[in-house]
Design a protein around this motif. Structure first.
Motif, mmCIF file in Angstrom:
data_model
loop_
_atom_site.group_PDB
_atom_site.id
_atom_site.type_symbol
_atom_site.label_atom_id
_atom_site.label_comp_id
_atom_site.label_asym_id
_atom_site.label_seq_id
_atom_site.Cartn_x
_atom_site.Cartn_y
_atom_site.Cartn_z
ATOM 1 N N THR A 29 3.144 63.123 46.713
ATOM 2 C CA THR A 29 3.660 64.081 45.729
ATOM 3 C C THR A 29 4.507 65.106 46.466
ATOM 4 O OG1 THR A 29 1.654 63.784 44.418
ATOM 5 C CG2 THR A 29 2.990 65.755 43.965
ATOM 6 N N PRO A 30 5.797 65.164 46.153
ATOM 7 C CA PRO A 30 6.643 66.109 46.897
ATOM 8 C C PRO A 30 6.372 67.555 46.492
ATOM 9 C CG PRO A 30 7.915 65.025 45.174
ATOM 10 C CD PRO A 30 6.541 64.406 45.135
ATOM 11 N N VAL A 31 6.362 68.452 47.484
ATOM 12 C CA VAL A 31 6.256 69.885 47.207
ATOM 13 C C VAL A 31 7.564 70.524 47.673
ATOM 14 C CG1 VAL A 31 4.981 72.016 47.648
ATOM 15 C CG2 VAL A 31 3.761 69.827 47.561
ATOM 16 N N GLY A 32 8.284 71.107 46.742
ATOM 17 C CA GLY A 32 9.561 71.736 47.099
ATOM 18 C C GLY A 32 10.693 70.719 47.115
ATOM 19 N N VAL B 151 9.138 65.103 56.865
ATOM 20 C CA VAL B 151 8.082 65.759 56.077
ATOM 21 C C VAL B 151 6.737 65.595 56.762
ATOM 22 C CG1 VAL B 151 9.173 65.535 53.800
ATOM 23 C CG2 VAL B 151 7.754 63.669 54.685
ATOM 24 N N LEU B 152 5.787 66.366 56.275
ATOM 25 C CA LEU B 152 4.401 66.217 56.679
ATOM 26 C C LEU B 152 3.624 65.847 55.416
ATOM 27 C CD1 LEU B 152 2.813 66.679 59.327
ATOM 28 C CD2 LEU B 152 2.070 68.836 58.317
ATOM 29 N N ALA B 153 3.016 64.666 55.431
ATOM 30 C CA ALA B 153 2.193 64.262 54.287
ATOM 31 C C ALA B 153 0.762 64.689 54.574
ATOM 32 C CB ALA B 153 2.267 62.753 54.096
ATOM 33 N N THR B 154 0.150 65.414 53.633
ATOM 34 C CA THR B 154 -1.216 65.881 53.864
ATOM 35 C C THR B 154 -2.171 65.241 52.862
ATOM 36 O OG1 THR B 154 -1.027 67.787 52.379
ATOM 37 C CG2 THR B 154 -0.390 68.123 54.684
ATOM 38 N N VAL B 155 -3.349 64.926 53.352
ATOM 39 C CA VAL B 155 -4.416 64.452 52.463
ATOM 40 C C VAL B 155 -5.741 64.924 53.054
ATOM 41 C CG1 VAL B 155 -4.463 62.164 53.604
ATOM 42 C CG2 VAL B 155 -5.449 62.442 51.315
ATOM 43 N N TRP C 210 -5.941 56.284 49.528
ATOM 44 C CA TRP C 210 -5.894 57.610 48.928
ATOM 45 C C TRP C 210 -4.782 57.620 47.898
ATOM 46 C CZ3 TRP C 210 -4.182 56.592 53.858
ATOM 47 C CH2 TRP C 210 -2.870 56.944 54.168
ATOM 48 N N CYS C 211 -4.933 58.513 46.931
ATOM 49 C CA CYS C 211 -4.006 58.522 45.806
ATOM 50 C C CYS C 211 -2.783 59.384 46.106
ATOM 51 C CB CYS C 211 -4.703 59.079 44.563
ATOM 52 S SG CYS C 211 -6.026 58.014 44.022
ATOM 53 N N ALA C 212 -1.678 58.988 45.486
ATOM 54 C CA ALA C 212 -0.423 59.728 45.690
ATOM 55 C C ALA C 212 -0.557 61.176 45.236
ATOM 56 C CB ALA C 212 0.708 59.040 44.953
ATOM 57 N N ASP C 213 -1.347 61.415 44.162
ATOM 58 C CA ASP C 213 -1.419 62.799 43.662
ATOM 59 C C ASP C 213 -2.301 63.681 44.544
ATOM 60 O OD1 ASP C 213 -3.790 61.652 42.907
ATOM 61 O OD2 ASP C 213 -3.819 62.504 40.897
ATOM 62 N N ARG C 214 -3.054 63.079 45.470
ATOM 63 C CA ARG C 214 -3.835 63.860 46.433
ATOM 64 C C ARG C 214 -3.123 63.962 47.776
ATOM 65 N NH1 ARG C 214 -7.397 67.146 44.152
ATOM 66 N NH2 ARG C 214 -8.927 66.080 42.875
ATOM 67 N N CYS C 215 -1.931 63.399 47.833
ATOM 68 C CA CYS C 215 -1.199 63.368 49.092
ATOM 69 C C CYS C 215 0.077 64.187 48.901
ATOM 70 C CB CYS C 215 -0.884 61.919 49.433
ATOM 71 S SG CYS C 215 -0.021 61.714 50.992
ATOM 72 N N LEU C 216 0.120 65.400 49.467
ATOM 73 C CA LEU C 216 1.256 66.291 49.254
ATOM 74 C C LEU C 216 2.218 66.175 50.424
ATOM 75 C CD1 LEU C 216 -0.687 69.464 48.022
ATOM 76 C CD2 LEU C 216 0.238 67.565 46.668
ATOM 77 N N ALA C 217 3.510 66.081 50.089
ATOM 78 C CA ALA C 217 4.535 65.997 51.137
ATOM 79 C C ALA C 217 5.273 67.321 51.214
ATOM 80 C CB ALA C 217 5.502 64.862 50.828
ATOM 81 N N PHE C 218 5.179 67.974 52.378
ATOM 82 C CA PHE C 218 5.838 69.265 52.594
ATOM 83 C C PHE C 218 6.994 69.099 53.572
ATOM 84 C CE2 PHE C 218 1.360 70.238 51.753
ATOM 85 C CZ PHE C 218 1.484 71.176 50.743
ATOM 86 N N PRO C 219 8.028 69.932 53.408
ATOM 87 C CA PRO C 219 9.057 69.963 54.446
ATOM 88 C C PRO C 219 8.374 70.174 55.795
ATOM 89 C CG PRO C 219 9.658 71.398 52.608
ATOM 90 C CD PRO C 219 8.260 70.935 52.360
ATOM 91 N N ALA C 220 8.754 69.398 56.800
ATOM 92 C CA ALA C 220 8.088 69.490 58.103
ATOM 93 C C ALA C 220 8.329 70.860 58.711
ATOM 94 C CB ALA C 220 8.609 68.410 59.040
ATOM 95 N N GLU C 221 7.277 71.452 59.228
ATOM 96 C CA GLU C 221 7.390 72.705 59.960
ATOM 97 C C GLU C 221 6.261 72.727 60.963
ATOM 98 O OE1 GLU C 221 6.119 76.208 57.667
ATOM 99 O OE2 GLU C 221 6.156 74.934 55.911
#
Ligand code: ADP
Ligand code: MG
Length: 373
Positions: free
Chosen positions: A275-278, A286-290, A354-365
């Motif tokens: 799920t993209p954030v921003g 990106v950094l994908a978090t779960v 793991w589900c896509a809606d529990r996996c957030l993708a943030f711009p890498a930082e």
């Protein structure tokens, strides 16, 4: 007492573009816009040096902002000295007067305000009961335990019926059990007297369990202000995702972007739905978090899931659950939890999902990696 606005929707406290630069340094606090609502428990949460204490000290009046304005009930308090702001303050170090008794310590703010005699005694009895220190009014601080001293500090902050109670890591010096008990007592007291509390901590569990809302600080900047649940489930950026709760961070590159989902290529050319954030677009790093609790060893239902074979690198039994460090074929590692009785052994192959809606993708930082250290 300060006269305040009669607008019921007006926040009790407003930081408007507040900045604090100590001599020559970089800003300890910058661009701070933050509202405190009447009756709420607002926590300033962030790592050491992120500007929490500076923010609290500016509200209390012990430090002056170098930019912007702080309003109480809609009016600037820039020229109002600390003792005229009607705020109770509790610090980590108890700051009790050693030569005074518990009762004298607690009554001190009343004394300063010219409230003495029967009225002072009645209020003392009231707050002693509130913080469960009945019968200890004649002791001196050195005859009390750490927890009792912090109750004295709390009683002293409450006795003059402040508009707001400010607390800076008040439980930081106490052991875990005592800290948990006082956390729940502070919440009960807050409910009973309907106090507005601004609370500072670097302990995310404390923030999640006590707060109505949390303002997450990093490097002098507020990263997100929201309810504990939204901070945990919908972090605004990679820093918040990594600082609050445990999170896996998998670096990758966006290969496709839809409205509510995106595709990310991670190590080993594995493709992860997230799920993209921003505003992230194909080609972006990106950094994908779960979170560990959202990585499963088996799947139920037909929710679109990421599903990969994995090897168990480490398996640690914790009683109610087992912690697993799993490695995906391309080398990405994932920490996950499995139910305590799950029959797993280190040598067996594993399927993780793991589900896509529990996996957030943030711009890498770099912030997530730093916060996780
Ligand atoms: P926190 O409470 O989140 O740990 P602080 O507000 O105490 O953070 O500090 C924020 C930044 O301001 C840090 O870099 C700290 O070193 C600096 N700072 C805090 N107080 C002072 C001071 N009195 N003089 C100079 N720098 C300070
Ligand atoms: Mg501090």
């Amino acid at each position: 007492m300060l006269s305040t606005s009669s607008d019921p929707d007006c926040p009790l406290v407003e930081f408007v573009g507040v900045e604090k630069v100590y001599d020559g340094g970089r800003p300890a606090v910058a661009n701070l816009d933050l509202a405190v609502r009447k009756g709420e428990f607002l926590t300033l949460l962030g790592p050491s040096g992120s500007g929490k204490t500076t923010t609290l000290m500016m509200l209390a009046g012990f430090e002056a902002p170098t930019g912007g304005d702080i309003r109480l009930g809609g009016r600037s308090i820039a020229g109002t000295p600390p003792h005229r702001r009607n705020m109770g303050v509790v610090f980590q170090s108890y700051a009790l007067f050693p030569h005074m008794t518990v009762g004298q310590n607690i009554k001190f703010p009343l004394d300063v305000r010219g409230i003495r005699g029967l009225e002072a005694e009645a209020r003392l009895a009231e707050v002693l009961a509130l913080v469960h220190l009945e019968g200890l009014a004649d002791r001196r601080p050195d005859q009390l335990s750490g927890g009792q001293r912090q109750r004295v500090a709390l009683a002293r902050a409450l006795i003059f019926r402040p508009d707001i109670v400010l607390m800076d890591e008040p439980l930081g010096a106490l052991d875990r059990q005592l800290r948990e008990r006082l956390q729940s007592e502070i919440k009960q007291i807050q409910h009973r007297i309907g106090a507005t509390v601004v609370y500072v901590t670097h302990d995310q569990t404390e923030a999640l369990t006590m707060s109505d809302r949390i303002a997450v600080f990093s490097g002098g900047l507020v990263q997100q202000v929201d309810t504990p649940q939204n901070i945990y489930d919908r972090p605004a950026n990679a820093f918040v995702a990594g600082f609050i709760g445990e999170n896996n961070g998998i670096p990758g590159v966006v290969t496709a972007r839809g409205e509510a989902t995106c595709e990310i290529r991670i190590a080993g050319d594995l493709v992860v739905q997230a799920t993209p954030v921003g505003s992230i677009a194909p080609g972006d790093a990106v950094l994908a978090t779960v979170r560990p609790e959202h990585v499963l060893t088996e799947i139920g239902g037909d929710i679109p899931c990421n599903r990969f074979s994995a090897a168990i690198e480490e398996l640690v039994y914790h009683g109610d659950h087992s912690r697993i460090r799993a490695i995906l074929p391309g080398g990405a590692t994932l920490t996950m939890r499995a139910p305590g009785r799950a029959a797993l052994s280190q040598s067996q192959p594993l399927t993780v999902s793991w589900c896509a809606d529990r996996c957030l993708a943030f711009p890498a930082e770099p912030a997530l990696a730093e916060a996780a250290e």
